[in-house]
Design a protein around this motif. Structure first.
Motif, PDB file in Angstrom:
ATOM      1  N   VAL A   1      95.391  34.203  50.520  1.00 11.57           N
ATOM      2  CA  VAL A   1      95.242  34.241  51.972  1.00 11.57           C
ATOM      3  C   VAL A   1      95.000  35.686  52.375  1.00 11.57           C
ATOM      4  CG1 VAL A   1      96.461  33.994  54.174  1.00 11.57           C
ATOM      5  CG2 VAL A   1      96.654  32.208  52.444  1.00 11.57           C
ATOM      6  N   VAL A   2      93.985  35.904  53.205  1.00  7.38           N
ATOM      7  CA  VAL A   2      93.691  37.229  53.747  1.00  7.38           C
ATOM      8  C   VAL A   2      94.258  37.269  55.165  1.00  7.38           C
ATOM      9  CG1 VAL A   2      91.876  38.875  54.326  1.00  7.38           C
ATOM     10  CG2 VAL A   2      91.641  37.417  52.299  1.00  7.38           C
ATOM     11  N   GLU A   3      95.164  38.204  55.399  1.00 13.71           N
ATOM     12  CA  GLU A   3      96.008  38.180  56.591  1.00 13.71           C
ATOM     13  C   GLU A   3      95.291  38.554  57.885  1.00 13.71           C
ATOM     14  OE1 GLU A   3      98.638  36.623  56.166  1.00 13.71           O
ATOM     15  OE2 GLU A   3     100.254  37.775  55.241  1.00 13.71           O
ATOM     16  N   ARG A   4      94.164  39.239  57.814  1.00 14.12           N
ATOM     17  CA  ARG A   4      93.455  39.632  59.031  1.00 14.12           C
ATOM     18  C   ARG A   4      91.968  39.784  58.733  1.00 14.12           C
ATOM     19  NH1 ARG A   4      96.564  43.540  57.089  1.00 14.12           N
ATOM     20  NH2 ARG A   4      95.648  45.535  56.499  1.00 14.12           N
ATOM     21  N   ALA A   5      91.186  39.872  59.771  1.00 13.36           N
ATOM     22  CA  ALA A   5      89.737  39.939  59.631  1.00 13.36           C
ATOM     23  C   ALA A   5      89.306  41.263  58.998  1.00 13.36           C
ATOM     24  CB  ALA A   5      89.074  39.777  60.995  1.00 13.36           C
ATOM     25  N   VAL A   6      88.257  41.173  58.185  1.00  8.58           N
ATOM     26  CA  VAL A   6      87.648  42.361  57.584  1.00  8.58           C
ATOM     27  C   VAL A   6      86.149  42.345  57.895  1.00  8.58           C
ATOM     28  CG1 VAL A   6      89.349  42.779  55.775  1.00  8.58           C
ATOM     29  CG2 VAL A   6      87.552  41.086  55.376  1.00  8.58           C
ATOM     30  N   THR A   7      85.834  41.980  59.110  1.00  8.20           N
ATOM     31  CA  THR A   7      84.455  41.750  59.521  1.00  8.20           C
ATOM     32  C   THR A   7      83.580  42.971  59.277  1.00  8.20           C
ATOM     33  OG1 THR A   7      85.287  40.255  61.238  1.00  8.20           O
ATOM     34  CG2 THR A   7      83.002  41.009  61.436  1.00  8.20           C
ATOM     35  N   GLY A   8      82.495  42.750  58.529  1.00  4.29           N
ATOM     36  CA  GLY A   8      81.508  43.785  58.292  1.00  4.29           C
ATOM     37  C   GLY A   8      81.881  44.822  57.252  1.00  4.29           C
ATOM     38  N   LEU A   9      83.044  44.694  56.606  1.00  2.00           N
ATOM     39  CA  LEU A   9      83.496  45.708  55.658  1.00  2.00           C
ATOM     40  C   LEU A   9      82.994  45.434  54.241  1.00  2.00           C
ATOM     41  CD1 LEU A   9      87.224  46.345  56.691  1.00  2.00           C
ATOM     42  CD2 LEU A   9      85.138  47.487  57.489  1.00  2.00           C
ATOM     43  N   SER A  10      82.810  46.503  53.501  1.00  2.00           N
ATOM     44  CA  SER A  10      82.564  46.421  52.063  1.00  2.00           C
ATOM     45  C   SER A  10      83.901  46.632  51.366  1.00  2.00           C
ATOM     46  CB  SER A  10      81.569  47.503  51.640  1.00  2.00           C
ATOM     47  OG  SER A  10      81.471  47.557  50.227  1.00  2.00           O
ATOM     48  N   VAL A  11      84.321  45.647  50.578  1.00  2.00           N
ATOM     49  CA  VAL A  11      85.650  45.660  49.972  1.00  2.00           C
ATOM     50  C   VAL A  11      85.521  45.719  48.452  1.00  2.00           C
ATOM     51  CG1 VAL A  11      87.862  44.463  49.778  1.00  2.00           C
ATOM     52  CG2 VAL A  11      86.534  44.276  51.893  1.00  2.00           C
ATOM     53  N   ALA A  12      86.310  46.583  47.831  1.00  2.00           N
ATOM     54  CA  ALA A  12      86.417  46.625  46.373  1.00  2.00           C
ATOM     55  C   ALA A  12      87.747  45.997  45.984  1.00  2.00           C
ATOM     56  CB  ALA A  12      86.354  48.060  45.861  1.00  2.00           C
ATOM     57  N   ILE A  13      87.709  44.962  45.153  1.00  4.07           N
ATOM     58  CA  ILE A  13      88.935  44.357  44.660  1.00  4.07           C
ATOM     59  C   ILE A  13      89.154  44.816  43.220  1.00  4.07           C
ATOM     60  CG2 ILE A  13      88.991  42.398  46.222  1.00  4.07           C
ATOM     61  CD1 ILE A  13      87.649  40.676  44.175  1.00  4.07           C
ATOM     62  N   VAL A  14      90.400  45.105  42.869  1.00  6.13           N
ATOM     63  CA  VAL A  14      90.726  45.719  41.588  1.00  6.13           C
ATOM     64  C   VAL A  14      91.714  44.851  40.823  1.00  6.13           C
ATOM     65  CG1 VAL A  14      91.773  47.730  40.476  1.00  6.13           C
ATOM     66  CG2 VAL A  14      90.299  48.038  42.471  1.00  6.13           C
ATOM     67  N   ASP A  15      91.423  44.648  39.526  1.00  9.91           N
ATOM     68  CA  ASP A  15      92.329  43.939  38.627  1.00  9.91           C
ATOM     69  C   ASP A  15      92.306  44.660  37.285  1.00  9.91           C
ATOM     70  OD1 ASP A  15      94.185  42.039  37.907  1.00  9.91           O
ATOM     71  OD2 ASP A  15      92.826  40.329  38.043  1.00  9.91           O
ATOM     72  N   ASP A  16      93.185  44.264  36.381  1.00 11.58           N
ATOM     73  CA  ASP A  16      93.220  44.932  35.082  1.00 11.58           C
ATOM     74  C   ASP A  16      92.176  44.376  34.126  1.00 11.58           C
ATOM     75  OD1 ASP A  16      94.684  42.548  35.058  1.00 11.58           O
ATOM     76  OD2 ASP A  16      96.019  43.214  33.456  1.00 11.58           O
ATOM     77  N   VAL A  17      92.067  43.040  34.050  1.00 10.75           N
ATOM     78  CA  VAL A  17      91.175  42.392  33.083  1.00 10.75           C
ATOM     79  C   VAL A  17      90.459  41.231  33.766  1.00 10.75           C
ATOM     80  CG1 VAL A  17      91.055  41.116  30.896  1.00 10.75           C
ATOM     81  CG2 VAL A  17      92.668  43.012  31.138  1.00 10.75           C
ATOM     82  N   ALA A  18      89.200  41.031  33.423  1.00 12.16           N
ATOM     83  CA  ALA A  18      88.455  39.841  33.848  1.00 12.16           C
ATOM     84  C   ALA A  18      88.091  39.029  32.620  1.00 12.16           C
ATOM     85  CB  ALA A  18      87.192  40.229  34.598  1.00 12.16           C
ATOM     86  N   THR A  19      88.315  37.724  32.700  1.00 11.65           N
ATOM     87  CA  THR A  19      87.912  36.823  31.618  1.00 11.65           C
ATOM     88  C   THR A  19      86.810  35.910  32.140  1.00 11.65           C
ATOM     89  OG1 THR A  19      90.114  36.957  30.651  1.00 11.65           O
ATOM     90  CG2 THR A  19      88.713  35.174  29.885  1.00 11.65           C
ATOM     91  N   SER A  20      87.159  34.829  32.809  1.00 10.91           N
ATOM     92  CA  SER A  20      86.123  33.987  33.419  1.00 10.91           C
ATOM     93  C   SER A  20      85.666  34.536  34.763  1.00 10.91           C
ATOM     94  CB  SER A  20      86.644  32.562  33.598  1.00 10.91           C
ATOM     95  OG  SER A  20      87.640  32.533  34.612  1.00 10.91           O
ATOM     96  N   GLY A  21      86.485  35.391  35.384  1.00 13.29           N
ATOM     97  CA  GLY A  21      86.180  35.902  36.717  1.00 13.29           C
ATOM     98  C   GLY A  21      86.659  34.987  37.825  1.00 13.29           C
ATOM     99  N   ALA A  22      87.379  33.907  37.491  1.00 11.72           N
ATOM    100  CA  ALA A  22      87.788  32.920  38.498  1.00 11.72           C
ATOM    101  C   ALA A  22      88.733  33.512  39.539  1.00 11.72           C
ATOM    102  CB  ALA A  22      88.439  31.723  37.814  1.00 11.72           C
ATOM    103  N   THR A  23      89.686  34.337  39.114  1.00  7.74           N
ATOM    104  CA  THR A  23      90.629  34.940  40.062  1.00  7.74           C
ATOM    105  C   THR A  23      89.898  35.853  41.038  1.00  7.74           C
ATOM    106  OG1 THR A  23      92.443  34.827  38.470  1.00  7.74           O
ATOM    107  CG2 THR A  23      92.678  36.395  40.270  1.00  7.74           C
ATOM    108  N   LEU A  24      89.011  36.685  40.518  1.00  3.42           N
ATOM    109  CA  LEU A  24      88.250  37.593  41.368  1.00  3.42           C
ATOM    110  C   LEU A  24      87.320  36.820  42.299  1.00  3.42           C
ATOM    111  CD1 LEU A  24      87.443  40.092  38.510  1.00  3.42           C
ATOM    112  CD2 LEU A  24      88.987  40.546  40.430  1.00  3.42           C
ATOM    113  N   ASP A  25      86.742  35.746  41.816  1.00  2.00           N
ATOM    114  CA  ASP A  25      85.880  34.883  42.618  1.00  2.00           C
ATOM    115  C   ASP A  25      86.667  34.298  43.790  1.00  2.00           C
ATOM    116  OD1 ASP A  25      83.823  33.220  43.505  1.00  2.00           O
ATOM    117  OD2 ASP A  25      84.133  31.730  41.936  1.00  2.00           O
ATOM    118  N   ALA A  26      87.883  33.805  43.505  1.00  2.51           N
ATOM    119  CA  ALA A  26      88.705  33.186  44.550  1.00  2.51           C
ATOM    120  C   ALA A  26      89.107  34.204  45.609  1.00  2.51           C
ATOM    121  CB  ALA A  26      89.939  32.541  43.935  1.00  2.51           C
ATOM    122  N   LEU A  27      89.484  35.399  45.182  1.00  7.17           N
ATOM    123  CA  LEU A  27      89.882  36.431  46.149  1.00  7.17           C
ATOM    124  C   LEU A  27      88.675  36.890  46.967  1.00  7.17           C
ATOM    125  CD1 LEU A  27      91.981  38.250  47.397  1.00  7.17           C
ATOM    126  CD2 LEU A  27      91.694  39.837  45.474  1.00  7.17           C
ATOM    127  N   ALA A  28      87.538  37.054  46.320  1.00  6.55           N
ATOM    128  CA  ALA A  28      86.325  37.444  47.040  1.00  6.55           C
ATOM    129  C   ALA A  28      85.937  36.391  48.079  1.00  6.55           C
ATOM    130  CB  ALA A  28      85.177  37.661  46.052  1.00  6.55           C
TER     131      ALA A  28
END
Length: 231
Positions: free
Chosen positions: A180-207
Motif C-alpha cells: 500500500v502506498v500511503e499518499r499520492a506521488v503524482t508525476g514523480l520518478s521513483v527509484a525502488i531499492v532491494d537487495d536481490v531480484a529473482t523473478s522481479g515479482a516483488t519489485l513489479d508489485a511495488l511499482a
C-alpha cells in the motif's frame, strides 16, 4: 549503534572477502574486481539473462510495472554468501561494506530520481530481523543520487512466505496487492531499492502500487540479480 557503524567508514577495515586491507569501504579493490558483474547481454527491462539484449520472453508477454530493473552484479558466490549472511545471519556489521559497494554503481546526472523508496518488510518480519536490508542499501543510494529517501511511503500489509521458496507464477500470486502506498506521488520518478531480484515479482508489485498513486516512472535498483531463466 548506527552512528558507530557508519563512523566505521572513517577507518580502514579488513576486507569481508579476503581479510586483507579493505580500506574504508570494507571490500578491497581486488575482491571487488572479482565479483561477477551483469553481462552486456541481458533483458533491458528486467535485467534477466538473454543472448541478444532484447526484451526477454517474460517481458514481451507481460511488461512489468517498473520501467527498468538495474543490477550491478550477478547473484553468485562470493557476493551471494555476503548478502545471505547480512540478510539472514543478522550481520548488520556488513551493512557499510554492502552499502558502499551498491553506491559505487549508482548513476549520476540526469538519471536522478525524485524519490528513493526501499522495499518494505512486513512489521513482524522487521521485528524478527531487526533491520530492513533494503533500507540499508537505499540509504547509500539516496545519498549518491542526491535524492530524498522515504521509508514510510510504502507499507507491506501482508506477511507473505519468502519468495525464494516459490516458482515464478507462485511468486507473482504471493505478492499480489501486498503493498500500500500511503499518499499520492503524482508525476514523480521513483527509484525502488532491494537487495536481490529473482523473478522481479516483488519489485513489479511495488511499482504497480506506486503507479496507481500517480508515479510517472518507477525504476528498480538491486545489488544483485539472479539469472532466473537459468534456475
Amino acid at each position: 549503534m548506527r552512528h558507530l557503524l557508519d563512523n566505521c567508514a572513517l577507518f580502514a577495515q579488513p576486507c569481508l572477502l579476503c581479510a586483507g586491507d579493505g580500506g574504508p569501504d570494507g571490500i578491497c579493490a581486488a575482491c571487488r574486481a572479482d565479483l561477477a558483474t551483469l553481462p552486456a547481454a541481458h533483458c533491458p527491462i528486467c535485467a534477466d539473462a538473454g543472448p541478444t539484449g532484447l526484451p526477454c520472453p517474460h517481458c514481451r508477454r507481460r511488461r512489468p510495472a517498473f520501467d527498468t530493473l538495474n543490477a550491478p552484479f550477478v547473484y553468485a558466490w562470493p557476493l551471494s554468501a555476503l548478502i545471505h549472511a547480512f540478510k539472514y545471519g543478522h550481520r548488520l556489521d556488513m551493512a557499510h561494506a554492502l552499502r558502499a559497494l551498491f553506491a559505487r554503481h549508482a548513476p549520476e546526472g540526469p538519471a536522478r530520481p525524485d524519490l528513493v523508496v526501499p522495499v518494505p518488510l512486513f512489521a513482524a518480519r522487521l521485528a524478527e530481523r531487526g533491520f530492513n536490508q533494503s533500507l540499508e542499501l537505499a540509504r547509500a543510494f539516496a545519498v549518491r543520487m542526491a535524492a530524498p529517501l522515504d521509508d514510510t511511503l510504502c507499507v507491506r500489509v501482508r506477511n507473505t512466505p519468502p519468495q525464494a521458496r516459490l516458482e515464478r507464477a507462485a511468486r507473482t500470486r504471493n505478492v499480489a496487492d501486498v503493498f500500500v502506498v500511503e499518499r499520492a506521488v503524482t508525476g514523480l520518478s521513483v527509484a525502488i531499492v532491494d537487495d536481490v531480484a529473482t523473478s522481479g515479482a516483488t519489485l513489479d508489485a511495488l511499482a504497480a502500487a506506486l503507479k496507481k498513486q500517480g508515479a510517472r516512472r518507477v525504476d528498480a535498483w538491486v545489488l544483485a540479480r539472479v539469472f532466473y531463466s537459468k534456475t
